[in-house]
Design a protein around this motif. Structure first.
Motif, short mmCIF file in Angstrom:
data_model
loop_
_atom_site.label_atom_id
_atom_site.label_comp_id
_atom_site.label_asym_id
_atom_site.label_seq_id
_atom_site.Cartn_x
_atom_site.Cartn_y
_atom_site.Cartn_z
N VAL A 2 15.27 -2.23 -84.17
CA VAL A 2 15.39 -3.85 -84.08
C VAL A 2 16.95 -4.20 -84.62
O VAL A 2 17.36 -5.26 -84.10
N ARG A 3 17.46 -3.41 -85.22
CA ARG A 3 18.76 -3.72 -85.86
C ARG A 3 20.06 -3.25 -84.64
O ARG A 3 19.76 -1.85 -84.11
N PRO A 4 20.94 -3.90 -84.53
CA PRO A 4 21.99 -3.44 -83.58
C PRO A 4 22.73 -2.40 -84.11
O PRO A 4 22.63 -2.01 -85.38
N GLY A 5 23.06 -1.39 -83.48
CA GLY A 5 23.82 -0.15 -83.71
C GLY A 5 24.97 -0.34 -84.72
O GLY A 5 25.47 0.51 -85.32
N TYR A 6 25.69 -1.69 -84.49
CA TYR A 6 26.90 -2.13 -85.38
C TYR A 6 26.54 -2.83 -86.69
O TYR A 6 27.42 -3.06 -87.35
N SER A 7 25.39 -2.71 -87.00
CA SER A 7 24.80 -3.49 -88.24
C SER A 7 25.29 -2.75 -89.53
O SER A 7 25.27 -1.37 -89.41
N LEU A 8 25.30 -3.26 -90.65
CA LEU A 8 25.61 -2.56 -91.96
C LEU A 8 24.48 -1.66 -92.19
O LEU A 8 24.62 -0.53 -92.62
N ILE A 9 23.05 -2.27 -92.23
CA ILE A 9 22.05 -1.83 -92.46
C ILE A 9 21.79 -0.40 -91.45
O ILE A 9 21.41 0.88 -91.79
N GLU A 10 22.32 -0.46 -90.23
CA GLU A 10 22.01 0.60 -89.25
C GLU A 10 23.12 1.77 -89.61
O GLU A 10 22.62 2.85 -89.63
N SER A 11 24.39 1.29 -90.17
CA SER A 11 25.30 2.35 -90.41
C SER A 11 24.69 3.14 -91.56
O SER A 11 24.80 4.14 -91.85
N ILE A 12 24.20 2.32 -92.63
CA ILE A 12 23.69 2.92 -94.05
C ILE A 12 22.73 3.92 -93.68
O ILE A 12 22.49 4.98 -94.15
N LEU A 13 21.58 3.55 -92.71
CA LEU A 13 20.56 4.56 -92.26
C LEU A 13 21.12 5.62 -91.71
O LEU A 13 20.75 6.86 -92.04
N GLU A 14 22.31 5.62 -90.78
CA GLU A 14 22.75 6.75 -90.10
C GLU A 14 23.51 7.64 -91.14
O GLU A 14 23.27 8.80 -90.94
N PHE A 37 21.01 8.32 -76.18
CA PHE A 37 19.88 7.44 -75.62
C PHE A 37 20.29 5.92 -76.12
O PHE A 37 20.04 4.83 -75.19
N GLU A 38 20.68 5.86 -77.33
CA GLU A 38 21.18 4.49 -78.02
C GLU A 38 22.35 3.85 -77.10
O GLU A 38 22.53 2.53 -76.97
N TYR A 39 23.24 4.74 -76.67
CA TYR A 39 24.52 4.31 -75.84
C TYR A 39 23.80 3.86 -74.58
O TYR A 39 24.08 2.61 -74.05
N LEU A 40 22.88 4.63 -74.03
CA LEU A 40 22.39 4.17 -72.37
C LEU A 40 21.73 2.53 -72.78
O LEU A 40 21.75 1.67 -71.94
N HIS A 41 21.06 2.47 -73.98
CA HIS A 41 20.33 1.16 -74.20
C HIS A 41 21.43 0.14 -74.38
O HIS A 41 21.13 -0.99 -73.72
N SER A 42 22.33 0.32 -75.34
CA SER A 42 23.38 -0.60 -75.37
C SER A 42 23.93 -1.10 -74.24
O SER A 42 24.58 -2.16 -74.08
N GLN A 43 24.28 0.03 -73.27
CA GLN A 43 24.86 -0.38 -71.87
C GLN A 43 24.27 -0.97 -70.89
O GLN A 43 24.56 -1.31 -69.80
N GLY A 44 22.90 -1.08 -71.34
CA GLY A 44 22.04 -1.44 -70.15
C GLY A 44 21.33 -0.49 -69.07
O GLY A 44 20.73 -0.93 -68.12
N TYR A 45 21.67 0.52 -69.48
CA TYR A 45 21.42 1.75 -68.27
C TYR A 45 19.72 2.08 -68.54
O TYR A 45 18.98 2.28 -67.61
N LEU A 46 19.32 1.67 -69.90
CA LEU A 46 17.79 1.96 -70.22
C LEU A 46 17.22 0.66 -70.75
O LEU A 46 18.08 -0.06 -71.79
N LEU A 47 16.15 0.17 -70.36
CA LEU A 47 15.59 -1.06 -71.18
C LEU A 47 14.46 -0.50 -72.00
O LEU A 47 13.53 0.22 -71.43
N ALA A 48 14.56 -0.86 -73.13
CA ALA A 48 13.61 -0.74 -74.35
C ALA A 48 12.57 -1.70 -74.05
O ALA A 48 12.59 -2.57 -73.92
N ALA A 49 11.35 -0.86 -74.08
CA ALA A 49 10.03 -1.65 -74.02
C ALA A 49 9.53 -2.01 -75.21
O ALA A 49 8.85 -3.16 -75.28
N VAL A 50 9.69 -1.54 -76.39
CA VAL A 50 9.53 -2.04 -77.59
C VAL A 50 10.78 -1.86 -78.62
O VAL A 50 12.04 -0.96 -78.41
N THR A 51 10.83 -2.77 -79.77
CA THR A 51 11.86 -2.22 -80.74
C THR A 51 11.19 -2.06 -82.00
O THR A 51 10.11 -2.79 -82.27
N LEU A 52 11.75 -1.19 -82.85
CA LEU A 52 11.13 -0.84 -83.96
C LEU A 52 11.85 -1.02 -85.24
O LEU A 52 13.00 -0.84 -85.40
N PRO A 53 11.04 -1.40 -86.28
CA PRO A 53 11.92 -1.75 -87.54
C PRO A 53 12.19 -0.50 -88.28
O PRO A 53 11.85 0.35 -88.05
#
Length: 209
Positions: free
Chosen positions: A38-50, A193-209
């Motif tokens: 649910v969080r974008p790949g550039y968010s602080l929380i996402e970076s901390i999780l990664e 796959f995250e890159y494909l989603h961010s570029q619009g090549y894949l459409l996510a059916a759901v977002t997950l917390p």
């Protein structure tokens, strides 16, 4: 400790465990195809999780290698109680679980990390209990004494012992490195796959917390 009334005459076959872990890996890849955090790949929380997930994966891989250096090719033929086996009877499973949790965090979802870790835990727990029954049958009192002071899964560092140096099995090391690389390979797959989603090549059916 109690085991089944009819002790197993042969070591537990790992095929079921391996198949179930493959099924988990396949489910993880499918999840990457149809969903995104649910969080974008550039968010602080996402970076901390990664970053946290990457660190945990490294700990898991190093732990697996450390464990195999002690047990080598002697699993089920010799009772190893030193090194990582002095803090848990199943360090290979424990460190694998850490790596799986780390992969889930790299995906960017605490829910995914928790869900896959719990599923993997029950797979490892089932296998560990089956193996414990066999080892008790083979080693008798020696294993039962070891089991009484060493937890089945979650480590207890109070009883840690380095033990003597051991000769490791190159084949066993190759196998555990191969398994570790398989887990690590899920990270770039998830990032792709995250890159494909961010570029619009894949459409996510759901977002997950």
């Amino acid at each position: 400790m109690t085991h089944s009334a009819t002790p197993p005459e042969r070591p537990f076959r790992q095929k079921l465990r391996i198949l179930l872990l493959w099924a988990l890996a396949t489910a993880f890849i499918i999840l990457n195809l149809v969903s995104r955090p649910v969080r974008p790949g550039y968010s602080l929380i996402e970076s901390i999780l990664e970053q946290t997930g990457t660190f945990i994966i490294i700990v898991g891989v190093i732990g697996r290698i450390w464990s195999i250096l002690y047990v080598g090719g002697r699993k089920n033929s010799e009772l190893v109680t030193q090194g990582p086996y002095s803090i848990t009877r199943n360090p290979l499973y424990f460190f694998s679980l850490l790596a799986i949790f780390g992969v889930g965090l790299v995906f960017g979802s605490i829910l995914v990390a928790a869900s896959f870790t719990i599923l993997a835990y029950f797979i490892f727990l089932y296998t560990a209990n089956r193996e414990a029954a066999y080892l008790s049958h083979v080693f008798g009192k020696d294993f039962d004494d070891y089991a009484r002071c060493t937890p089945l899964f979650w480590p207890d560092f109070s009883g840690f012992q380095w033990g003597p140096e051991r000769n490791f099995s190159p084949r066993a090391l190759r196998v555990t490195v191969r398994d570790a690389l398989f887990i690590v390979a899920l990270v770039p797959v998830s990032e792709f796959f995250e890159y494909l989603h961010s570029q619009g090549y894949l459409l996510a059916a759901v977002t997950l917390p």
